[in-house]
Design an enzyme around this catalytic site. Structure first.
Site, short mmCIF file in Angstrom:
data_model
loop_
_atom_site.label_atom_id
_atom_site.label_comp_id
_atom_site.label_asym_id
_atom_site.label_seq_id
_atom_site.Cartn_x
_atom_site.Cartn_y
_atom_site.Cartn_z
N ARG A 217 0.86 -1.21 0.00
CA ARG A 217 0.00 0.00 0.00
C ARG A 217 0.88 1.24 0.00
O ARG A 217 2.08 1.17 0.27
CB ARG A 217 -0.81 0.06 1.30
CG ARG A 217 -1.92 -0.89 1.42
CD ARG A 217 -2.74 -0.59 2.67
NE ARG A 217 -2.09 -1.04 3.91
CZ ARG A 217 -2.05 -0.31 5.02
NH1 ARG A 217 -2.57 0.90 5.04
NH2 ARG A 217 -1.46 -0.79 6.10
N GLY A 218 0.24 2.38 -0.21
CA GLY A 218 0.85 3.67 0.06
C GLY A 218 2.16 3.91 -0.67
O GLY A 218 2.31 3.59 -1.86
N ILE A 219 3.12 4.47 0.06
CA ILE A 219 4.39 4.86 -0.55
C ILE A 219 5.15 3.63 -1.05
O ILE A 219 5.73 3.65 -2.14
CB ILE A 219 5.24 5.63 0.49
CG1 ILE A 219 4.57 6.97 0.84
CG2 ILE A 219 6.66 5.86 -0.03
CD1 ILE A 219 5.21 7.70 2.02
N TYR B 153 7.51 7.40 17.13
CA TYR B 153 7.69 7.46 15.67
C TYR B 153 8.90 8.32 15.30
O TYR B 153 9.75 7.93 14.49
CB TYR B 153 6.40 8.02 15.06
CG TYR B 153 6.39 8.09 13.55
CD1 TYR B 153 6.21 6.94 12.78
CD2 TYR B 153 6.53 9.31 12.89
CE1 TYR B 153 6.17 7.01 11.40
CE2 TYR B 153 6.49 9.38 11.51
CZ TYR B 153 6.31 8.23 10.76
OH TYR B 153 6.28 8.29 9.39
#
Ligand SMILES: NC(=O)c1ccc[n+]([C@@H]2O[C@H](COP(=O)([O-])OP(=O)(O)OC[C@H]3O[C@@H](n4cnc5c(N)ncnc54)[C@H](OP(=O)(O)O)[C@@H]3O)[C@@H](O)[C@H]2O)c1
Length: 244
Positions: free
Chosen positions: A14-16, A150
């Protein structure tokens, strides 16, 4: 362009990560992607390209990661380009952050990268060729309230990447870091419209990036054109982190 090299993208479902995988696929690489929840669909790319090879793997599980590398090597050959994009957030203020939240984010965003880079680099060193690209974040240097876990993991990737770049440079293996800002993916959607809009308003270019825009930078770092670039941190952030 790619010489048919083998690329492995973690978090390529998914995504990047998926955008990176699709770009490398279109550029002629033989591309494997790890997935945890569901494989990407479709696996086919543009005419003339090979389908993506989906490999089930929770990157926090050392045995699964080892098995994923073995599967890719058996099906495609040694990994020559490693893109580490698998990542998670578990946001909360430090005073409310449990050890579990801290550890899950560090395990996924940092320890899994240590394992994957170590596994891939052994063969890259022997081949005297390799490209390792790590997905950090603008948060690594700006900081972000509610994201101590994070931000710590993403900042650590920069020190890790630069140290590994020095270790491997003599063997023509490059290690670089890409630091996106706000990218239009599920990760940002999970923040809710209001917070995503507030973040986007801080971006000088006044919009979120498309995942493909991050993939352009990754594809360049993987390419022969970037053979003399190592230990770099490339911002793809619409100017959000400029000056850092
Ligand atoms: N979006 C942004 O604004 C932004 C900004 C800066 C940096 N980044 C970084 O860019 C990377 C990709 O982010 P994204 O926005 O594309 O996120 P995303 O849409 O939430 O996708 C996350 C990806 O990571 C995979 N993943 C998560 N935990 C995993 C695990 N334990 N094992 C294997 N795969 C795992 C997911 O796999 P499944 O789908 O199979 O679960 C998915 O492919 C992350 O490292 C993120 O920190 C994102």
């Amino acid at each position: 362009m790619s010489d048919g090299r083998v690329a492995l993208v973690t978090g390529g479902s998914r995504g990047i990560g998926l955008a990176c995988a699709r770009r490398l696929q279109a550029d002629g690489y033989r591309v494997a992607v790890t997935w945890k929840s569901a494989p990407p669909d479709p696996l086919e790319g543009p005419a003339g390209s090979l389908p993506l090879l989906p490999v089930r793997c929770d990157v926090t599980d050392a045995d699964e990661l080892e098995a994923a590398f073995s599967e890719v090597e058996a099906s495609l050959g040694n990994v020559e380009v490693l893109v580490c994009s698998a990542g998670i957030t578990e946001d909360t203020l430090l005073l409310m952050m449990s050890e579990e939240k801290w550890q899950r984010v560090l395990d996924t965003n940092l320890t899994a990268v240590y394992r994957a880079a170590k596994r891939a680099s052994a063969r890259m060193v022997r081949a005297r060729f390799g490209r390792i690209v790590l997905m950090s974040s603008v948060v690594a240097y700006l900081g972000s309230a509610g994201q101590t876990n994070y931000a710590a993991s993403k900042a650590a990737l920069i020190g890790f990447g630069r140290s590994l770049a020095r270790e491997l440079a003599g063997r023509q293996v490059t290690v670089n870091v890409v630091a996106p800002g706000v990218v239009d993916t599920d990760m940002v959607a999970a923040l809710g419209e209001e917070r995503a809009a507030a973040l986007t308003a801080m971006v000088p270019l006044k919009r979120a990036a498309r995942p493909e825009e991050v993939a352009h930078a990754v594809a360049w770092l993987a390419s022969a054109e970037a053979a003399y670039v190592t230990g770099a941190v490339i911002p793809v952030d619409g100017g959000l982190g400029m000056g850092h």
